[in-house]
Design a protein around this motif. Structure first.
Motif, PDB file in Angstrom:
ATOM      1  N   SER A 204      42.119  21.940  -0.281  1.00  0.00           N
ATOM      2  CA  SER A 204      41.781  20.920   0.715  1.00  0.00           C
ATOM      3  C   SER A 204      42.337  19.557   0.309  1.00  0.00           C
ATOM      4  O   SER A 204      42.847  18.808   1.146  1.00  0.00           O
ATOM      5  CB  SER A 204      40.257  20.835   0.889  1.00  0.00           C
ATOM      6  OG  SER A 204      39.756  21.992   1.522  1.00  0.00           O
ATOM      7  N   PHE A 205      42.242  19.243  -0.982  1.00  0.00           N
ATOM      8  CA  PHE A 205      42.810  17.982  -1.469  1.00  0.00           C
ATOM      9  C   PHE A 205      44.324  17.954  -1.253  1.00  0.00           C
ATOM     10  O   PHE A 205      44.898  16.948  -0.810  1.00  0.00           O
ATOM     11  CB  PHE A 205      42.493  17.793  -2.958  1.00  0.00           C
ATOM     12  CG  PHE A 205      43.182  16.615  -3.586  1.00  0.00           C
ATOM     13  CD1 PHE A 205      42.752  15.318  -3.328  1.00  0.00           C
ATOM     14  CD2 PHE A 205      44.281  16.802  -4.422  1.00  0.00           C
ATOM     15  CE1 PHE A 205      43.419  14.225  -3.893  1.00  0.00           C
ATOM     16  CE2 PHE A 205      44.938  15.717  -4.988  1.00  0.00           C
ATOM     17  CZ  PHE A 205      44.498  14.426  -4.721  1.00  0.00           C
ATOM     18  N   LEU A 206      44.989  19.069  -1.541  1.00  0.00           N
ATOM     19  CA  LEU A 206      46.435  19.166  -1.338  1.00  0.00           C
ATOM     20  C   LEU A 206      46.798  18.969   0.127  1.00  0.00           C
ATOM     21  O   LEU A 206      47.767  18.266   0.451  1.00  0.00           O
ATOM     22  CB  LEU A 206      46.931  20.545  -1.790  1.00  0.00           C
ATOM     23  CG  LEU A 206      47.532  20.685  -3.183  1.00  0.00           C
ATOM     24  CD1 LEU A 206      47.926  22.127  -3.429  1.00  0.00           C
ATOM     25  CD2 LEU A 206      48.731  19.775  -3.364  1.00  0.00           C
ATOM     26  N   ASP A 207      46.024  19.571   1.032  1.00  0.00           N
ATOM     27  CA  ASP A 207      46.303  19.450   2.456  1.00  0.00           C
ATOM     28  C   ASP A 207      46.148  18.018   2.949  1.00  0.00           C
ATOM     29  O   ASP A 207      46.886  17.570   3.830  1.00  0.00           O
ATOM     30  CB  ASP A 207      45.400  20.391   3.266  1.00  0.00           C
ATOM     31  CG  ASP A 207      45.889  21.825   3.253  1.00  0.00           C
ATOM     32  OD1 ASP A 207      47.108  22.032   3.055  1.00  0.00           O
ATOM     33  OD2 ASP A 207      45.082  22.748   3.439  1.00  0.00           O
ATOM     34  N   ILE A 208      45.182  17.298   2.393  1.00  0.00           N
ATOM     35  CA  ILE A 208      45.010  15.882   2.736  1.00  0.00           C
ATOM     36  C   ILE A 208      46.254  15.095   2.334  1.00  0.00           C
ATOM     37  O   ILE A 208      46.808  14.317   3.120  1.00  0.00           O
ATOM     38  CB  ILE A 208      43.757  15.296   2.042  1.00  0.00           C
ATOM     39  CG1 ILE A 208      42.484  15.878   2.663  1.00  0.00           C
ATOM     40  CG2 ILE A 208      43.732  13.771   2.140  1.00  0.00           C
ATOM     41  CD1 ILE A 208      41.218  15.549   1.888  1.00  0.00           C
TER      42      ILE A 208
ATOM     43  N   SER B 252      49.177  13.551   4.831  1.00  0.00           N
ATOM     44  CA  SER B 252      49.224  12.082   4.811  1.00  0.00           C
ATOM     45  C   SER B 252      50.606  11.534   4.454  1.00  0.00           C
ATOM     46  O   SER B 252      50.924  10.386   4.768  1.00  0.00           O
ATOM     47  CB  SER B 252      48.191  11.532   3.824  1.00  0.00           C
ATOM     48  OG  SER B 252      46.886  11.849   4.247  1.00  0.00           O
ATOM     49  N   VAL B 253      51.417  12.343   3.798  1.00  0.00           N
ATOM     50  CA  VAL B 253      52.779  11.916   3.466  1.00  0.00           C
ATOM     51  C   VAL B 253      53.633  11.799   4.732  1.00  0.00           C
ATOM     52  O   VAL B 253      54.536  10.967   4.812  1.00  0.00           O
ATOM     53  CB  VAL B 253      53.426  12.924   2.477  1.00  0.00           C
ATOM     54  CG1 VAL B 253      54.914  12.664   2.322  1.00  0.00           C
ATOM     55  CG2 VAL B 253      52.741  12.846   1.126  1.00  0.00           C
ATOM     56  N   ILE B 254      53.324  12.615   5.744  1.00  0.00           N
ATOM     57  CA  ILE B 254      54.168  12.721   6.936  1.00  0.00           C
ATOM     58  C   ILE B 254      53.561  12.068   8.172  1.00  0.00           C
ATOM     59  O   ILE B 254      54.200  11.265   8.851  1.00  0.00           O
ATOM     60  CB  ILE B 254      54.436  14.218   7.265  1.00  0.00           C
ATOM     61  CG1 ILE B 254      55.025  14.947   6.055  1.00  0.00           C
ATOM     62  CG2 ILE B 254      55.339  14.346   8.483  1.00  0.00           C
ATOM     63  CD1 ILE B 254      56.309  14.392   5.551  1.00  0.00           C
ATOM     64  N   THR B 255      52.315  12.408   8.486  1.00  0.00           N
ATOM     65  CA  THR B 255      51.748  12.100   9.804  1.00  0.00           C
ATOM     66  C   THR B 255      51.613  10.606  10.115  1.00  0.00           C
ATOM     67  O   THR B 255      51.993  10.186  11.206  1.00  0.00           O
ATOM     68  CB  THR B 255      50.389  12.810   9.972  1.00  0.00           C
ATOM     69  OG1 THR B 255      50.516  14.178   9.558  1.00  0.00           O
ATOM     70  CG2 THR B 255      49.937  12.779  11.412  1.00  0.00           C
TER      71      THR B 255
ATOM     72  N   PHE C  47      54.484  22.486  12.715  1.00  0.00           N
ATOM     73  CA  PHE C  47      53.492  23.515  12.430  1.00  0.00           C
ATOM     74  C   PHE C  47      53.034  23.465  10.981  1.00  0.00           C
ATOM     75  O   PHE C  47      51.834  23.438  10.697  1.00  0.00           O
ATOM     76  CB  PHE C  47      54.073  24.890  12.764  1.00  0.00           C
ATOM     77  CG  PHE C  47      53.024  25.933  12.995  1.00  0.00           C
ATOM     78  CD1 PHE C  47      52.689  26.846  12.020  1.00  0.00           C
ATOM     79  CD2 PHE C  47      52.341  25.988  14.203  1.00  0.00           C
ATOM     80  CE1 PHE C  47      51.706  27.799  12.216  1.00  0.00           C
ATOM     81  CE2 PHE C  47      51.355  26.941  14.417  1.00  0.00           C
ATOM     82  CZ  PHE C  47      51.041  27.851  13.424  1.00  0.00           C
ATOM     83  N   TYR C  48      53.981  23.422  10.027  1.00  0.00           N
ATOM     84  CA  TYR C  48      53.536  23.506   8.632  1.00  0.00           C
ATOM     85  C   TYR C  48      53.173  22.158   8.011  1.00  0.00           C
ATOM     86  O   TYR C  48      52.518  22.108   6.973  1.00  0.00           O
ATOM     87  CB  TYR C  48      54.546  24.266   7.751  1.00  0.00           C
ATOM     88  CG  TYR C  48      55.840  23.572   7.451  1.00  0.00           C
ATOM     89  CD1 TYR C  48      55.931  22.618   6.438  1.00  0.00           C
ATOM     90  CD2 TYR C  48      56.994  23.887   8.145  1.00  0.00           C
ATOM     91  CE1 TYR C  48      57.124  21.986   6.160  1.00  0.00           C
ATOM     92  CE2 TYR C  48      58.191  23.262   7.867  1.00  0.00           C
ATOM     93  CZ  TYR C  48      58.254  22.317   6.873  1.00  0.00           C
ATOM     94  OH  TYR C  48      59.440  21.698   6.596  1.00  0.00           O
ATOM     95  N   THR C  49      53.584  21.039   8.643  1.00  0.00           N
ATOM     96  CA  THR C  49      53.208  19.733   8.079  1.00  0.00           C
ATOM     97  C   THR C  49      51.933  19.172   8.695  1.00  0.00           C
ATOM     98  O   THR C  49      51.222  18.405   8.051  1.00  0.00           O
ATOM     99  CB  THR C  49      54.327  18.688   8.289  1.00  0.00           C
ATOM    100  OG1 THR C  49      54.616  18.566   9.691  1.00  0.00           O
ATOM    101  CG2 THR C  49      55.577  19.062   7.534  1.00  0.00           C
TER     102      THR C  49
END
Length: 306
Positions: A65-69, A73-76, A275-277
């Motif tokens: 979950s931390f990784l997904d945050i 956040s790097v892209i969106t 989709f993946y980001t």
């Protein structure tokens, strides 16, 4: 290079369209980003708050979950800013930084999903030794190793890509600084970079994919030998959510980086990249919470206290 000047910034073309289209994209990305943040932060808080979830499996899930945050956040936020303001420029250093961290978190997530598959393999196939094998030291070592390989790949990809020459003005046919899109925008030869991308990303996906496949091969064989239907259902339910997350992630990443057409199909790649980001980091906490009775029980307990 001729009369070209070296680029000091790039233009992220993103998704072409009328202002109404850009506004719609902004709203969609904003909604998905909010859901991603709420879902993953919520997952971290629930796992941290409930002592029943202080097990190896949930330790890895909290780190995912931390990784997904971080990953999202790097892209969106940058993409949303471009949609909202129409300013598609990104500095040379900003582009390199975005690529570095995107590659770091993306690669680490691939290894993390493999680690989680190995964790489920030990839990199902060697339940009596599970706590011994997945000791606190082992869990932390597996996290460190995942980040180490993430660092190796992000340094390799960013270093090779930004050793290319970029002639101003430089347009990147993407909504973020992804390796294939930035590479295609270069005005120098990219053959060696394409080989490096294909070989390194192929090795990462094949290695982590093999770990997942072997782990789940043993898991399925073990579950099918369980005599009671209830026991088989319980064992499968703890694994199906992870298998869904793995399939989504590896399917899209393979399409983008581990096949020769990755460089030559930027428009198709942009759609897959969303989709993946953006979508997968949003779906992961939903998949794990909806398919997991323990997480639902802990969430209800915490909601009751509040």
């Amino acid at each position: 290079m001729g009369n070209h000047t070296v680029a000091s910034e790039f233009i992220l073309v993103g998704f072409r369209g009328k202002p109404e289209m850009q506004s719609l994209l902004f709203v969609l990305f904003l909604i998905m980003y909010i859901v991603t943040m709420m879902g993953n932060i919520g997952m971290i808080l629930v796992i941290s708050a409930d002592s029943k979830l202080h097990t190896p499996m949930y330790f890895f899930l909290k780190n995912l979950s931390f990784l997904d945050i971080c990953y999202s956040s790097v892209i969106t936020p940058k993409a949303m800013l471009s949609f909202a303001t129409g300013n598609k420029a990104i500095s040379y250093n900003g582009c390199a930084t975005q690529m570095f961290f995107f590659s770091l978190f993306g690669t680490t997530e691939a290894f993390f999903l493999a680690v989680m598959a190995y964790d489920r393999f030990i839990a199902v196939c060697n339940p009596l030794l599970y706590q011994v094998i997945m000791s606190k030291k082992t869990r932390h070592l597996l996290v460190v190793v995942s980040y180490f390989f993430g660092c190796v790949n992000c340094c390799t990809q960013t270093g090779f890509t930004f050793s290319l020459t970029f002639c101003a003005p430089t347009e990147i046919n993407h909504f973020f600084c992804d390796v294939p899109a930035v590479m295609k925008a270069s005005c120098s030869a990219t053959f060696m970079n394409e080989i490096v991308l294909l070989v390194v990303c192929g090795l990462i996906i094949v290695t982590t994919g093999i770990i997942v496949l072997i782990s789940y091969g043993y898991i399925v064989a073990t579950i099918l030998r369980i005599p009671s239907g209830k026991g088989r259902h319980k064992a499968f339910s703890t694994c199906t959510s992870h298998l869904m997350a793995v399939s989504l992630f590896f399917g899209t990443v393979f399409f983008m980086y581990a096949q020769p057409g990755a460089i030559s199909s930027p428009n198709r790649g942009k759609v897959v990249s969303v989709f993946y980001t953006v979508v997968i980091p949003m779906l992961n906490p939903i998949i794990y919470s909806l398919r997991n009775a323990e997480v639902k029980e802990a969430t209800n307990k915490i909601s009751g206290r509040v």
